[in-house]
Structures are given as C-alpha cells and as structure tokens.
Design a protein around this motif. Structure first.
Motif, PDB file in Angstrom:
ATOM      1  N   SER A  69       0.809  -1.222   0.000  1.00  0.00           N
ATOM      2  CA  SER A  69       0.000   0.000   0.000  1.00  0.00           C
ATOM      3  C   SER A  69       0.833   1.259   0.000  1.00  0.00           C
ATOM      4  N   ALA A  70       1.885   1.298   0.806  1.00  0.00           N
ATOM      5  CA  ALA A  70       2.599   2.554   1.078  1.00  0.00           C
ATOM      6  C   ALA A  70       3.335   3.079  -0.158  1.00  0.00           C
ATOM      7  N   SER A  71       3.285   4.380  -0.349  1.00  0.00           N
ATOM      8  CA  SER A  71       4.033   5.008  -1.440  1.00  0.00           C
ATOM      9  C   SER A  71       5.528   5.010  -1.143  1.00  0.00           C
ATOM     10  N   LYS A  72       5.872   5.132   0.155  1.00  0.00           N
ATOM     11  CA  LYS A  72       7.268   5.149   0.569  1.00  0.00           C
ATOM     12  C   LYS A  72       7.461   4.147   1.691  1.00  0.00           C
ATOM     13  N   ILE A  73       8.465   3.306   1.577  1.00  0.00           N
ATOM     14  CA  ILE A  73       8.721   2.249   2.550  1.00  0.00           C
ATOM     15  C   ILE A  73      10.098   2.481   3.157  1.00  0.00           C
ATOM     16  N   ILE A  74      10.138   2.580   4.485  1.00  0.00           N
ATOM     17  CA  ILE A  74      11.399   2.749   5.199  1.00  0.00           C
ATOM     18  C   ILE A  74      11.612   1.512   6.068  1.00  0.00           C
ATOM     19  N   PHE A  75      12.565   0.682   5.702  1.00  0.00           N
ATOM     20  CA  PHE A  75      12.932  -0.469   6.523  1.00  0.00           C
ATOM     21  C   PHE A  75      14.045  -0.037   7.476  1.00  0.00           C
ATOM     22  N   ILE A  76      13.913  -0.393   8.747  1.00  0.00           N
ATOM     23  CA  ILE A  76      14.945  -0.016   9.710  1.00  0.00           C
ATOM     24  C   ILE A  76      15.367  -1.234  10.527  1.00  0.00           C
ATOM     25  N   GLY A  77      16.622  -1.218  10.947  1.00  0.00           N
ATOM     26  CA  GLY A  77      17.132  -2.309  11.780  1.00  0.00           C
ATOM     27  C   GLY A  77      18.640  -2.220  11.907  1.00  0.00           C
ATOM     28  N   THR A  78      19.196  -3.008  12.802  1.00  0.00           N
ATOM     29  CA  THR A  78      20.652  -3.050  12.932  1.00  0.00           C
ATOM     30  C   THR A  78      21.255  -3.734  11.713  1.00  0.00           C
ATOM     31  N   PHE A  79      22.507  -3.423  11.419  1.00  0.00           N
ATOM     32  CA  PHE A  79      23.150  -3.911  10.203  1.00  0.00           C
ATOM     33  C   PHE A  79      23.425  -5.411  10.262  1.00  0.00           C
ATOM     34  N   THR A  80      23.759  -5.935  11.442  1.00  0.00           N
ATOM     35  CA  THR A  80      24.029  -7.366  11.595  1.00  0.00           C
ATOM     36  C   THR A  80      23.145  -7.944  12.693  1.00  0.00           C
ATOM     37  N   VAL A  81      23.114  -9.265  12.773  1.00  0.00           N
ATOM     38  CA  VAL A  81      22.362  -9.946  13.823  1.00  0.00           C
ATOM     39  C   VAL A  81      23.146  -9.865  15.133  1.00  0.00           C
ATOM     40  N   LYS A  82      22.511  -9.279  16.137  1.00  0.00           N
ATOM     41  CA  LYS A  82      23.101  -9.134  17.469  1.00  0.00           C
ATOM     42  C   LYS A  82      24.436  -8.388  17.456  1.00  0.00           C
ATOM     43  N   GLY A  83      24.610  -7.515  16.476  1.00  0.00           N
ATOM     44  CA  GLY A  83      25.770  -6.636  16.488  1.00  0.00           C
ATOM     45  C   GLY A  83      25.581  -5.561  17.543  1.00  0.00           C
ATOM     46  N   GLU A  84      26.662  -5.144  18.147  1.00  0.00           N
ATOM     47  CA  GLU A  84      26.599  -4.121  19.188  1.00  0.00           C
ATOM     48  C   GLU A  84      27.412  -2.902  18.754  1.00  0.00           C
ATOM     49  N   THR A  85      26.699  -1.787  18.591  1.00  0.00           N
ATOM     50  CA  THR A  85      27.360  -0.531  18.281  1.00  0.00           C
ATOM     51  C   THR A  85      26.912   0.514  19.294  1.00  0.00           C
ATOM     52  N   SER A  86      27.722   1.516  19.474  1.00  0.00           N
ATOM     53  CA  SER A  86      27.394   2.579  20.427  1.00  0.00           C
ATOM     54  C   SER A  86      27.792   3.910  19.825  1.00  0.00           C
ATOM     55  N   VAL A  87      27.334   4.991  20.469  1.00  0.00           N
ATOM     56  CA  VAL A  87      27.683   6.337  20.030  1.00  0.00           C
ATOM     57  C   VAL A  87      28.691   6.907  21.020  1.00  0.00           C
ATOM     58  N   GLU A  88      29.863   7.233  20.517  1.00  0.00           N
ATOM     59  CA  GLU A  88      30.919   7.789  21.363  1.00  0.00           C
ATOM     60  C   GLU A  88      31.577   8.962  20.641  1.00  0.00           C
ATOM     61  N   ASN A  89      31.683  10.070  21.345  1.00  0.00           N
ATOM     62  CA  ASN A  89      32.335  11.262  20.797  1.00  0.00           C
ATOM     63  C   ASN A  89      31.774  11.657  19.437  1.00  0.00           C
ATOM     64  N   GLY A  90      30.437  11.560  19.333  1.00  0.00           N
ATOM     65  CA  GLY A  90      29.771  12.040  18.125  1.00  0.00           C
ATOM     66  C   GLY A  90      29.846  11.135  16.927  1.00  0.00           C
ATOM     67  N   GLN A  91      30.213   9.850  17.107  1.00  0.00           N
ATOM     68  CA  GLN A  91      30.196   8.944  15.969  1.00  0.00           C
ATOM     69  C   GLN A  91      29.928   7.514  16.421  1.00  0.00           C
TER      70      GLN A  91
END
Length: 521
Positions: free
Chosen positions: A400-422
């Motif tokens: 149905s949707a005109s625009k589809i946004i799929f979201i999720g982590t890049f890998t399975v059970k990958g752990e990333t964090s935000v540190e010092n702006g990146q």
C-alpha cells in the motif's frame, strides 16, 4: 434462556470436531486466552474436539506456554492459518516438526476472508502478495511440509487481462471473541478493549454458517445498562458468554487495564522515556527525516515505535497522522508489549476497515523492521533459520505505502554505540542480515518498484535504497567506518555503490539533535 453466561469448562462441549475456529487477537490484547486455555484442557480430558483448524490475523500468544501453545495436544490441532508466531515458540517448534499444517497469509487478506465468510462469498481476489512467498508460484503460503502436502489456498488468476491472486474461502463455524462487558442477552461492549479488531465480522461469519459464537468478557452486567451505541456485537450473534479470570483478560501483555490504552481518556502530554543516544536512536533519527508533515504514516512493531517516540518528544504529533494496522489512527503509537493501539488516538476503527484503506493505497509512508535482505532488495521476516516469525501485516502494508522505510541493525546481534559524536562497533555480530539467498520472500522489491514505490533501508552502519532495476544501492555510511571491513565484509553479496556515496549526517549522533530543526526546513 435467561442468560447466555456459562462456565468456561461447560462451553467447550459445544465446539465440534473439525471445527473451523477463528479468534480475535493481537498478542494478548484482543485474545480470549482463557477460552484457548480451556479448549486445550478440555481436549486433554475428553479427546474432543479433534482436528481443529485455527485462524487468527495477528500474534497468537504472549510467550512460551500461552495462547496457541495451549492447543498442542496430539490430535487437537489440524491446521493453523495466521500471520505471526514469534510469541508462540512451542507452536512454532511443533509446526517445524510437522505436527500440524501451517499456512501464513497476509494479515489484511485473512481479515477480508473473514468478511467473505460472513457473506458466504466466493473468496477474495487481490494483488497483495504477488511476488512473495504467498504467491503459489513460490510457496502459496504453505510453510511446512505437512501444509505443502495438503490443499492449496491461493491461485494465480487473470482478471481483465491483469494478474491477481485468488484466495479461496475460509469457512468459519466457531468464533472466540474477547469483549469487556456482556449483558444477559449477550450484547457486547468493548469499552475497555484497546481495539475492536474483527469481532463483529467473526460473529456474523460463524452465525451465518450455523455455528457458535463464544465471547470471553471481563464482566456480565444487568440488562439495559449497555447503551445501544456502545454495543459493538449484538447479542443475537452471540451464543455463550464466559466471564474470565482477570489474569486471562488483560488489555495487553504489559498492562491489566489503563483507560489511556483504551482511549477512554486523553492526556495533555503522552509520557514516554526520553530515548537514549544509542545506535537505535540514531537509526530512528535518520528514518524520521524521511517523513513529511501532514502525511498518513504506518508505524510497525519493534524498533519502528522509536520514530513515534521521537515525534512525541518534539511535541510534533499534530504534524503527522500515525497509525497501526489494527485500526488506531492519530496520537502516539504505544510501545513494546503495549503495541497495537495509540495514546490520544483520533479514532479507533475496525481492523478490516483499516486494511480496506491500506489495500486501496492509503498509506503515504510506512516504517517497518526488516529481517534479511538480498541483492535485489527482497526481504524476509517470515522465518529466520529455525525461528518462525511470520509476515504479520507487512505484505499488505508494503503493497500500500508510497514510501517504505525499513529499519534495523546492520548485523544480527551486532553491538554498536555512540561515542564522541560517531558510531563505534563494539561487537560485529553473530550473523549477516544481507544474504545471497532468502528462505522466504516476505517483501518483493520487483513488485514494489513496478508500482512506483520509494524504498529506503536505514541501519546503524549504512543507508541503502533500491533503484529502478530492483538492485540494492549503498548511499550512506557512518562516519569513521571502513567500507570494506565494516560494511562489505558483512554482506554475502556486494551491493551497488552510489557515485555520490556520503557520510550519514553527523548531527544524528549529537545530544542536541532536534526534529524541530528538520520541520522548520
């Protein structure tokens, strides 16, 4: 009959062998769990009813040993036709062991088949599902070997020179529905229920088939105390009423009762915890930038609800109309195990009406989670390894949707964090999500592109789009990551890489990021 109230143990004698049983549900909310529990217990004692077909449009359990898991005694369950099983691990394991036939169809299509059953119709024709595992040229919705050895429920047809899927009728002669109050005549009010679901349609279907309708309720009230406009299912369609124990009659998995969830009251400000500055918040921030004010937006379950929370944090709910596939329109989508309804909703409509609007193309944008994706942009959430999940409403929504946004982590059970702006990769993950081959196609990129849809995939490490040739294209990468080591080495194929590959906007990694800045642009 002075009253239609009956004990839960006594009512099960009226469920026949080979029953075609449909039930309202979305996890625990809407699910008459005590009826399902007692059906399993009654069979264990009496070896009756045998060979039941169970039908449901949404989540059918709230964890191991609940919901559908009550029905696994050998000989009870012949077939399950549904959309979602991640909350029923024992039932999923039994399906993979071929203890019963497992069919999965699009959520909105099952709802339309309920309506078709109520009208004694010829089945349902739709373009929803073409190119997916529901298409009989792939699997026809038959998930396990036992189903593949049984009848086909879907055919490819031509109508006016166009290709359509024909979904065969689903007979219903027993309906289990969950309501709030019943009076002695069996009139049902849903005042405390977060959603209306398909209750009225299921009652009509069973009655028109000469079957029975059993309602599980919170309480039975005196005759004349339910105003006619508050009766969602009239008593003429209800045969038996069971007063449930409170532990089997919660609003949702998380909540016994809140008038906010049932939209009996409103709140000046929807309270939600401020999202921490982590990888999932960065994903949600990047996704929300794709939304346009004054648009009709479907919010999926899981990480997608963070998009709703970002909009609420910015006090911008009035700029967007957020909705869920179960019928809640406006306000803020509830999170986690309360998902399905909206706080401060503008309206709660019947689920079937919501999907009519969806199937007609009513969604401007949808935000959905994704499981696995291939080089052609096809996506799988139906089954990941030995984990059965199901499509839920994704097939209907993405069609149905005109625009589809799929979201999720890049890998399975990958752990990333935000540190010092990146973004920083702390643990690469245990498996890849971008696969060379998929076990099932839940989303067909080819069909979506042919229908003019815009498709974006937002992860913590990178952003992709799907081009007009249905190929996955890498368009953005997180600052500080290495293209080869951190992206391409964690994909089973090499995507196309945009000539204008850029760094993901670094403002998403800042505590000072504001959605309001975007709205002003």
């Amino acid at each position: 009959m002075d009253t239609k109230e009956i004990s839960v143990k006594d009512v099960m004698q009226y469920v026949p062998d080979q029953a075609q049983l449909a039930t309202t549900t979305y996890g625990l909310g809407g699910m008459p769990e005590e009826l399902l529990k007692e059906l399993g217990a009654y069979y264990e004692e009496h070896q009756h009813p045998k060979d039941v077909t169970l039908m449901a449009v949404a989540g059918i359990s709230r964890g191991e040993g609940t919901g559908m898991d009550y029905l696994l005694e050998p000989g009870l369950l012949k077939r399950f036709i549904g959309t979602h099983m991640s909350g029923a691990p024992l039932s999923a394991k039994a399906a993979l062991a071929n203890q019963y036939e497992l069919y999965m169809l699009p959520q909105g299509i099952i709802g339309k088949l309920y309506r078709d059953a109520a009208a004694k119709g010829p089945g349902v024709w739709s373009k929803v599902g073409i190119g997916t595992f529901v298409d009989p040229r792939q699997e026809g919705g038959r998930i396990n070997d036992r189903a593949k050895a049984a009848e086909e429920l879907v055919e490819v047809t031509q109508v006016n020179g166009e290709e359509w899927l024909y979904f065969k009728p689903l007979p219903i002669n027993v309906s289990f529905i969950k309501a709030t109050y019943a009076d002695p005549k069996g009139n049902l009010s849903f005042i405390h229920e977060p959603l209306k679901l398909e209750a009225l349609t299921l009652a009509m279907a069973a009655k028109n088939a000469g079957g029975i309708v059993i309602a599980q309720v919170e309480d039975v009230v005196a005759t004349g105390t339910l105003p006619a406009k508050e009766v969602d299912v009239p008593g003429v369609l209800v045969d038996y009423v069971v007063k449930a124990k409170p532990e089997y009659h919660q609003q949702t998995f998380m909540t016994q009762y809140s008038p906010l969830l049932s939209n009996e009251i409103r709140t000046p400000k929807v309270k939600s915890r401020k999202l921490p500055l982590d990888n999932k918040t960065v994903i949600a921030r990047r996704a929300v930038r794709e939304l346009k004010p004054n648009s009709f937006i479907n919010i999926g379950v899981g990480m997608a609800d963070k998009v709703s929370r970002l909009i609420n944090e910015a006090d911008l709910l009035d700029q967007f109309t957020l909705n869920t596939d179960l019928g809640a329109i406006g306000g803020m989508t509830a999170s986690d195990y309360n998902y399905g309804t909206n706080y401060n909703a503008d309206a709660i409509i019947n689920t079937l009406d919501m999907f009519d609007y969806y199937h007609g193309g009513g969604i401007d944008t949808t935000v959905l989670g994704f499981g696995q994706m291939d080089v052609n942009g096809n996506m799988n959430t139906t089954q990941i390894g030995d984990m059965l999940i199901g499509p839920g409403g994704m097939i209907d929504i993405s069609a149905s949707a005109s625009k589809i946004i799929f979201i999720g982590t890049f890998t399975v059970k990958g752990e990333t964090s935000v540190e010092n702006g990146q973004l920083v990769i702390n643990h690469a993950g245990v498996d890849k999500k971008f696969k060379s081959a998929l076990s099932h196609i839940t989303f067909s990129s080819k069909e979506a592109i042919a229908n003019g849809k815009e498709i974006i995939i937002v992860t913590d490490r990178a952003v992709f789009e799907i081009n007009k040739n249905s190929k996955l294209v890498l368009t953005e990468i997180a600052q500080g990551l290495d293209l080869e080591n951190d992206i391409l080495d964690w994909m089973e194929f090499e995507p196309l890489i945009s000539d204008k590959l850029k760094v993901i906007d670094t403002s998403y990694y800042s505590e000072s990021w504001s959605l309001r800045d975007y709205i002003k642009e």
